[in-house]
Design an enzyme around this catalytic site. Structure first.
Site, PDB file in Angstrom:
ATOM      1  N   GLY A 108       3.005   2.661   3.473  1.00 57.28           N
ATOM      2  CA  GLY A 108       2.494   2.547   4.828  1.00 57.28           C
ATOM      3  C   GLY A 108       1.900   3.818   5.418  1.00 57.28           C
ATOM      4  CB  THR A 109       0.139   6.837   4.133  1.00 53.55           C
ATOM      5  OG1 THR A 109      -0.840   6.252   3.280  1.00 53.55           O
ATOM      6  CG2 THR A 109       1.316   7.348   3.322  1.00 53.55           C
ATOM      7  CG  ASN A 110      -4.237   3.334   4.982  1.00 51.79           C
ATOM      8  OD1 ASN A 110      -5.228   3.863   5.470  1.00 51.79           O
ATOM      9  ND2 ASN A 110      -4.025   3.275   3.676  1.00 51.79           N
ATOM     10  NE  ARG A 126      -8.687 -20.322 -14.595  1.00 54.44           N
ATOM     11  CZ  ARG A 126      -9.559 -19.354 -14.371  1.00 54.44           C
ATOM     12  NH1 ARG A 126      -9.147 -18.175 -13.988  1.00 54.44           N
ATOM     13  NH2 ARG A 126     -10.857 -19.560 -14.515  1.00 54.44           N
ATOM     14  CG  MET A 179       0.002  -4.139  -2.885  1.00 55.88           C
ATOM     15  SD  MET A 179      -1.650  -3.426  -2.741  1.00 55.88           S
ATOM     16  CE  MET A 179      -2.080  -3.307  -4.470  1.00 55.88           C
ATOM     17  NE  ARG A 180       2.977 -10.708  -2.411  1.00 52.19           N
ATOM     18  CZ  ARG A 180       3.682 -11.055  -3.474  1.00 52.19           C
ATOM     19  NH1 ARG A 180       3.159 -11.875  -4.378  1.00 52.19           N
ATOM     20  NH2 ARG A 180       4.903 -10.599  -3.664  1.00 52.19           N
ATOM     21  CG  ASN A 225      -7.866  -5.322   2.496  1.00 49.48           C
ATOM     22  OD1 ASN A 225      -6.727  -4.850   2.591  1.00 49.48           O
ATOM     23  ND2 ASN A 225      -8.506  -5.376   1.335  1.00 49.48           N
ATOM     24  CG  HIS A 283     -10.982  -2.104  -1.944  1.00 49.31           C
ATOM     25  ND1 HIS A 283     -10.002  -2.739  -2.685  1.00 49.31           N
ATOM     26  CD2 HIS A 283     -11.860  -1.595  -2.839  1.00 49.31           C
ATOM     27  CE1 HIS A 283     -10.304  -2.631  -3.963  1.00 49.31           C
ATOM     28  NE2 HIS A 283     -11.416  -1.943  -4.084  1.00 49.31           N
TER      29      HIS A 283
HETATM   30  C1  GRF Z   1      -4.226   2.373  -0.044  1.00 45.33           C
HETATM   31  O1  GRF Z   1      -4.892   3.154  -1.007  1.00 45.33           O
HETATM   32  C2  GRF Z   1      -5.042   1.162   0.308  1.00 45.33           C
HETATM   33  O2  GRF Z   1      -6.417   1.355   0.238  1.00 45.33           O
HETATM   34  C3  GRF Z   1      -4.614   0.187  -0.762  1.00 45.33           C
HETATM   35  O3  GRF Z   1      -3.239   0.416  -0.951  1.00 45.33           O
HETATM   36  C4  GRF Z   1      -2.933   1.760  -0.592  1.00 45.33           C
HETATM   37  C5  GRF Z   1      -1.857   1.667   0.451  1.00 45.33           C
HETATM   38  O4  GRF Z   1      -1.335   2.902   0.815  1.00 45.33           O
HETATM   39  N1  GRF Z   1      -4.958  -1.172  -0.375  1.00 45.33           N
HETATM   40  P1  GRF Z   1      -0.339   3.011   2.036  1.00 45.33           P
HETATM   41  O5  GRF Z   1       0.763   1.982   1.861  1.00 45.33           O
HETATM   42  O6  GRF Z   1      -1.123   2.791   3.302  1.00 45.33           O
HETATM   43  O7  GRF Z   1       0.206   4.416   1.949  1.00 45.33           O
END
Ligand code: GRF
Length: 251
Positions: A15-17, A98, A131-132, A153, A155
């Site tokens: 969760g750094t973002n 699928r 991650m889903r 999202n 990426h």
């Molecule tokens: C980030 O690199 C984001 O782009 C990707 O997963 C990573 C998540 O990092 N989808 P964090 O959990 O926000 O530290």
């Protein structure tokens, strides 16, 4: 000043973002506030970050549901044919079968997730290392009745290059000389929705994959709040460009 944008966030890990978004809200850099944080894994650091800032949170584990979907309530209002006809996740031989298997089971988990999120009022849902992949079932439920898409999202690559789970690894493995990150609206494909913002970094001779990851993440922490800020300020709209839907940013 207009009312603050209410942000729901979904995470799967560190969760750094999320932290960058919380900090931007608290510093008043964006006209927004956190409504909730949800995780598909218990015990992740992102949940501690939410707690530290007094943000309500929940855990909704996909794992047990995907293993035994029949033990859970059916997804309300699920029209599987509609969902399958919209999804852009499966191609080629056997795609239909699928997609049917995938979407039918995911929708059960997504219904549980919606139930948790619906306990809160939120304007925009940000996927921050969640991650889903969403199916059209949940996307439509969240976007219904709104002019703009409501799911964003981030990426770790310059889309449309390197969609998928390892954007930085793929950028490195390809020998790119420039890398970056992208914030986009979520559509019915994987990392394929209209691009809201991007930032790029130079890959210098001798840079390792870890260097790339570090450069990229530092940009992510600036890019995500900026894009949410644009949304909060009503500066985003959708336009048609050829066959694509693109995001236009007003001045
Ligand atoms: C980030 O690199 C984001 O782009 C990707 O997963 C990573 C998540 O990092 N989808 P964090 O959990 O926000 O530290």
């Amino acid at each position: 000043m207009a009312e603050k944008l209410k942000i729901g966030a979904l995470i799967s890990g560190g969760g750094t973002n999320l932290q960058a978004i919380i900090d931007a809200c608290e510093a008043g850099e964006i006209n927004a506030e956190m409504a909730f944080v949800g995780s598909d894994h218990p015990g992740v650091k992102g949940l501690d970050r939410a707690a530290k800032h007094g943000i309500p949170s929940f855990v909704m584990e996909y794992g047990p549901i995907l293993k035994n979907p029949e033990d859970y309530p059916a997804a309300p209002g699920l029209d599987l044919d509609d969902v399958i006809s919209k999804q852009h996740l499966f191609y080629g031989e056997g795609a239909l079968e699928r997609a049917e298997l995938y979407c039918a089971v995911r929708a059960v988990a997504e219904a549980q997730l919606l139930k948790e999120m619906d306990k809160f009022e939120y304007d925009v849902l940000v996927l921050a290392g969640f991650m889903r992949i969403f199916t059209p079932y949940i996307i439509d439920k969240i976007n219904k009745g709104h002019d703009l898409p409501r799911i964003m999202n981030i990426h770790p690559a310059l889309l449309p290059a390197f969609p998928g789970v390892d954007g930085y690894g793929d950028t490195f493995a390809y020998g790119c000389k420039v890398g970056g990150c992208t914030v986009h609206f979520v559509d019915y494909g994987e990392d394929s929705g209209p691009i809201i913002g991007q930032k790029a970094y130079t890959i210098d001779p001798g840079d390792t994959e870890a260097d790339i990851r570090k450069k990229g993440l530092e940009l992510e922490w600036r890019l995500y709040p900026e894009c949410i800020g644009l949304y909060a300020d009503g500066r985003l709209s959708l336009a048609k460009r050829g066959r694509r839907t693109v995001v236009e940013v007003s001045r």
